[in-house]
Scaffold this active site. Structure first.
Site, PDB file in Angstrom:
ATOM      1  N   ASP A  81       0.810  -1.089   0.252  1.00  0.00           N
ATOM      2  CA  ASP A  81      -0.206   0.202   0.193  1.00  0.00           C
ATOM      3  C   ASP A  81       0.671   1.423   0.103  1.00  0.00           C
ATOM      4  O   ASP A  81       1.825   1.351   0.749  1.00  0.00           O
ATOM      5  CB  ASP A  81      -0.495  -0.249   1.256  1.00  0.00           C
ATOM      6  N   GLY A 180      -8.118   8.894   6.391  1.00  0.00           N
ATOM      7  CA  GLY A 180      -8.364   8.924   7.986  1.00  0.00           C
ATOM      8  C   GLY A 180      -9.366   9.883   8.620  1.00  0.00           C
ATOM      9  O   GLY A 180     -10.611   8.936   8.335  1.00  0.00           O
ATOM     10  N   GLY A 211      -8.995   5.559   1.350  1.00  0.00           N
ATOM     11  CA  GLY A 211      -9.943   6.667   1.948  1.00  0.00           C
ATOM     12  C   GLY A 211     -11.560   6.342   1.847  1.00  0.00           C
ATOM     13  O   GLY A 211     -12.360   7.058   1.905  1.00  0.00           O
ATOM     14  N   ASN A 254      -9.827   0.604   0.111  1.00  0.00           N
ATOM     15  CA  ASN A 254      -9.515   0.206   0.980  1.00  0.00           C
ATOM     16  C   ASN A 254      -9.365   0.724   2.103  1.00  0.00           C
ATOM     17  O   ASN A 254     -10.754   2.265   1.984  1.00  0.00           O
ATOM     18  CB  ASN A 254      -7.519   0.956   0.439  1.00  0.00           C
ATOM     19  N   ARG A 281      -3.662 -10.357  27.124  1.00  0.00           N
ATOM     20  CA  ARG A 281      -4.280 -11.499  26.045  1.00  0.00           C
ATOM     21  C   ARG A 281      -5.514 -10.890  26.098  1.00  0.00           C
ATOM     22  O   ARG A 281      -6.986 -11.129  25.103  1.00  0.00           O
ATOM     23  CB  ARG A 281      -4.067 -13.071  25.976  1.00  0.00           C
TER      24      ARG A 281
HETATM   25  P1  13P Z   1      -9.004   5.171   5.903  1.00  0.00           P
HETATM   26  O1  13P Z   1      -7.923   5.600   6.412  1.00  0.00           O
HETATM   27  O2  13P Z   1     -10.238   5.388   5.063  1.00  0.00           O
HETATM   28  O3  13P Z   1      -8.880   3.345   6.494  1.00  0.00           O
HETATM   29  O4  13P Z   1      -8.612   4.734   4.340  1.00  0.00           O
HETATM   30  C1  13P Z   1      -6.897   3.884   3.578  1.00  0.00           C
HETATM   31  C2  13P Z   1      -6.436   3.507   2.643  1.00  0.00           C
HETATM   32  O5  13P Z   1      -6.697   4.517   1.953  1.00  0.00           O
HETATM   33  C3  13P Z   1      -4.868   2.763   2.991  1.00  0.00           C
HETATM   34  O6  13P Z   1      -4.456   3.389   1.359  1.00  0.00           O
HETATM   35  O1  G3H Z   2      -3.316   5.204   3.694  1.00  0.00           O
HETATM   36  C1  G3H Z   2      -2.436   4.627   4.565  1.00  0.00           C
HETATM   37  C2  G3H Z   2      -2.963   3.365   5.230  1.00  0.00           C
HETATM   38  O2  G3H Z   2      -4.001   3.659   5.899  1.00  0.00           O
HETATM   39  C3  G3H Z   2      -1.761   2.348   6.194  1.00  0.00           C
HETATM   40  O3  G3H Z   2      -1.099   4.315   7.302  1.00  0.00           O
HETATM   41  O4  G3H Z   2       0.853   4.449   6.554  1.00  0.00           O
HETATM   42  O5  G3H Z   2      -0.066   4.281   8.629  1.00  0.00           O
HETATM   43  O6  G3H Z   2       0.407   2.796   8.322  1.00  0.00           O
HETATM   44  P1  G3H Z   2       0.182   4.163   8.109  1.00  0.00           P
HETATM   45 ZN    ZN Z   3      -3.884   4.386   1.155  1.00  0.00          ZN
END
Ligand code: 13P
Ligand code: G3H
Ligand code: ZN
Length: 318
Positions: A81, A180, A211, A254, A281
């Site tokens: 990602d 976010g 997002g 995502n 746990r």
């Molecule tokens: P969110 O922050 O909406 O969960 O999006 C995640 C995302 O796009 C990871 O690439």
């Molecule tokens: O879009 C980003 C994802 O939510 C991953 O977040 O880079 O903090 O692991 P991160």
């Molecule tokens: Zn993303």
């Protein structure tokens, strides 16, 4: 069974979207696989640069390989990602990843194409597919903050040229979402007209929606009632829009933030209710169950729930 992202997209296109879920630790891995098996859904497991450096990238691979043995029925792809060029090459070379995302969306158009093209050449030589990004989402992406108001939606004509020239296999488009927990303040939502226009330029081509968390307000409320201080009132994507978007070619949705909210709520409530407890746990077990339920609920809304047996007929091990 780890399969190619391409095979999953071919099965989903125009019918449903695959949930692409970020994982960082073992409780997320267990909850994710459990939730996908319970809802009979294929899925994409995604690893960010941050996840790869949280402990050690070998730990992520080991956890996923172990989960593959624990849940032999699971059909999924492994995806990088928001990769930069170097990380893409590392993942391609590793042989573990089904697909990588090269995120050069902050570079000028021609530069984005040139970088993506280089990654595509390296990836295709190893049977790995490539997601690229065009346009700018609002919110915070990696270390660049883009004001929601200035977020640039993907231009459909540019998208066509971009795909032709870069050779990428799927395209993350800016269609109204942002990363976010603080996405839409007003009455914003997905820009369906824009998705339609992009699909018209790129018929049959898999689109990706970043997002996509829904930021459930009851989750935010429970976090704040147990000591959290998240901003209330900010909305996420309406999860009832996932399926209509999938009919317009969005194959991958995502979701990361919503899973973090589940984690935060479970842990805050657990220790508030059991202040004498210090066994990790306890909350870990509650989280795995809650995360599995959350994943299954998302798969239902994405339309991927119930597709496991049918997709298995069309895929082969990567
Ligand atoms: P969110 O922050 O909406 O969960 O999006 C995640 C995302 O796009 C990871 O690439
Ligand atoms: O879009 C980003 C994802 O939510 C991953 O977040 O880079 O903090 O692991 P991160
Ligand atoms: Zn993303």
């Amino acid at each position: 069974m780890i399969v190619t992202t391409k095979q999953l997209f071919a099965h989903a296109y125009g019918k449903y979207a695959l949930g692409a879920y970020n994982i960082n630790n073992l409780e997320q891995v267990m909850g994710l696989f459990r939730g996908c098996i319970d809802s009979r859904a294929p899925f994409i497991i995604q690893l960010s640069k941050g996840a790869r450096s949280y402990t050690d990238k070998r730990m992520l691979e080991a956890m996923i390989r172990a989960a593959e043995e624990i849940f032999p029925e699971a059909v999924f792809a492994v995806h990088l990602d928001h990769g930069d060029e170097q990380t893409c090459y590392e993942c391609i070379e590793s042989g573990f990843y089904s697909s990588v995302m090269i995120d050069a969306s902050h570079d000028p158009f021609d530069e984005n194409i040139a970088i993506t093209r280089r990654v595509v050449e390296a990836a295709h030589a190893r049977g790995v597919s490539v997601e690229a990004e065009l346009g700018m989402l609002g919110g915070v992406e990696e270390d660049i903050a883009v004001d929601e108001k200035n977020a640039m939606l993907t231009d459909p004509d540019e998208a066509k040229v971009f795909v032709e020239r870069s050779g990428c296999d799927s395209l993350a488009c800016a269609i109204g979402t942002s990363h976010g927990a603080y996405k839409f303040s007003g009455s914003q939502g997905l820009h369906f007209d824009r998705i339609k226009a992009i699909q018209a330029q790129l018929p049959g081509f898999p689109l990706v929606m970043h997002g996509s968390s829904s930021v459930p307000q009851d989750e935010v409320k429970r976090i704040n009632e147990s000591g959290g201080k998240l901003k209330e009132g900010a909305k996420g994507v309406d999860p009832n829009q996932y399926l209509p978007a999938s009919k317009l070619g969005v194959c991958k949705v995502n979701i990361d933030t919503d899973g973090r909210l589940v984690w935060t709520r479970v842990h805050r409530e657990y220790f508030l209710q059991k202040p004498e407890d210090f066994d990790l746990r306890g909350p870990g077990k509650v989280f795995m169950g809650e995360y599995a339920k959350f994943i299954a609920s998302r798969n239902e809304l994405l339309g991927s729930a119930g597709q496991l047996d049918s997709v298995r007929e069309t895929v082969t091990q990567k």
